[in-house]
Design a protein around this motif. Sequence first.
Motif, PDB file in Angstrom:
ATOM      1  N   HIS A   7       0.750  -1.122   0.126  1.00 57.09           N
ATOM      2  CA  HIS A   7      -0.178   0.141   0.035  1.00 57.09           C
ATOM      3  C   HIS A   7       0.738   1.094  -0.404  1.00 57.09           C
ATOM      4  N   ALA A   8       2.215   1.231  -0.927  1.00 59.19           N
ATOM      5  CA  ALA A   8       2.474   2.460  -0.999  1.00 59.19           C
ATOM      6  C   ALA A   8       2.439   3.116  -1.694  1.00 59.19           C
ATOM      7  N   GLU A   9       2.319   4.282  -1.036  1.00 62.21           N
ATOM      8  CA  GLU A   9       2.289   6.064  -2.382  1.00 62.21           C
ATOM      9  C   GLU A   9       3.161   6.313  -3.281  1.00 62.21           C
ATOM     10  N   LEU A  10       3.128   6.699  -4.083  1.00 64.05           N
ATOM     11  CA  LEU A  10       4.360   6.988  -5.138  1.00 64.05           C
ATOM     12  C   LEU A  10       4.192   8.851  -5.355  1.00 64.05           C
ATOM     13  N   TYR A  11       4.938   9.203  -4.772  1.00 60.18           N
ATOM     14  CA  TYR A  11       4.858  10.799  -5.824  1.00 60.18           C
ATOM     15  C   TYR A  11       6.269  11.637  -5.664  1.00 60.18           C
ATOM     16  N   TYR A  12       6.843  12.553  -5.639  1.00 61.53           N
ATOM     17  CA  TYR A  12       7.015  13.985  -6.456  1.00 61.53           C
ATOM     18  C   TYR A  12       7.337  15.151  -5.496  1.00 61.53           C
ATOM     19  N   TYR A  13       8.346  15.282  -5.019  1.00 59.88           N
ATOM     20  CA  TYR A  13       8.143  16.557  -3.858  1.00 59.88           C
ATOM     21  C   TYR A  13       8.734  18.035  -4.356  1.00 59.88           C
ATOM     22  N   ARG A  14       8.435  18.421  -4.288  1.00 62.65           N
ATOM     23  CA  ARG A  14       8.894  20.226  -4.676  1.00 62.65           C
ATOM     24  C   ARG A  14       8.470  21.201  -4.169  1.00 62.65           C
ATOM     25  N   THR A  15       9.223  22.192  -3.161  1.00 66.43           N
ATOM     26  CA  THR A  15       8.627  23.250  -2.921  1.00 66.43           C
ATOM     27  C   THR A  15       8.436  24.560  -3.927  1.00 66.43           C
ATOM     28  N   SER A  16       7.929  25.962  -3.131  1.00 67.42           N
ATOM     29  CA  SER A  16       7.920  26.925  -4.153  1.00 67.42           C
ATOM     30  C   SER A  16       9.317  27.509  -4.483  1.00 67.42           C
ATOM     31  N   ASN A  17      10.312  26.583  -3.349  1.00 69.60           N
ATOM     32  CA  ASN A  17      11.838  27.201  -3.274  1.00 69.60           C
ATOM     33  C   ASN A  17      12.293  26.837  -4.309  1.00 69.60           C
ATOM     34  N   GLY A  18      11.656  25.916  -4.715  1.00 68.65           N
ATOM     35  CA  GLY A  18      12.731  24.391  -5.818  1.00 68.65           C
ATOM     36  C   GLY A  18      13.287  23.700  -5.465  1.00 68.65           C
ATOM     37  N   GLU A  19      13.151  23.170  -4.036  1.00 66.07           N
ATOM     38  CA  GLU A  19      13.513  22.206  -3.290  1.00 66.07           C
ATOM     39  C   GLU A  19      12.516  21.295  -3.729  1.00 66.07           C
TER      40      GLU A  19
END
Length: 77
Positions: A7-19
């Motif tokens: 039941h793993a979720e896969l996703y991409y993460y990006r902040t408004s600062n570009g991290e």
Amino acid sequence: ELHNKSHAELYYYRTSNGEEIDLIIDRKQTRELIEIKAGETFTPKMTKEIEKLKEKDSTGYLLYRGKSTAYLPDIHV
């Protein structure tokens, strides 16, 4: 098709600062943060985002075109 009921979720993460983290595998109890780079030479800068965003129960992975190297206990290069 093989399914291990993780039941793993896969996703991409990006902040408004570009991290950003290229891939996060969230298994509810733990998370794996994966950064992918095209370079062949390891530099600590490559794991900067993992180190910033990693939490206690997570593990970081840097995938790049070079050799495996010891870096930090909870970040695999």
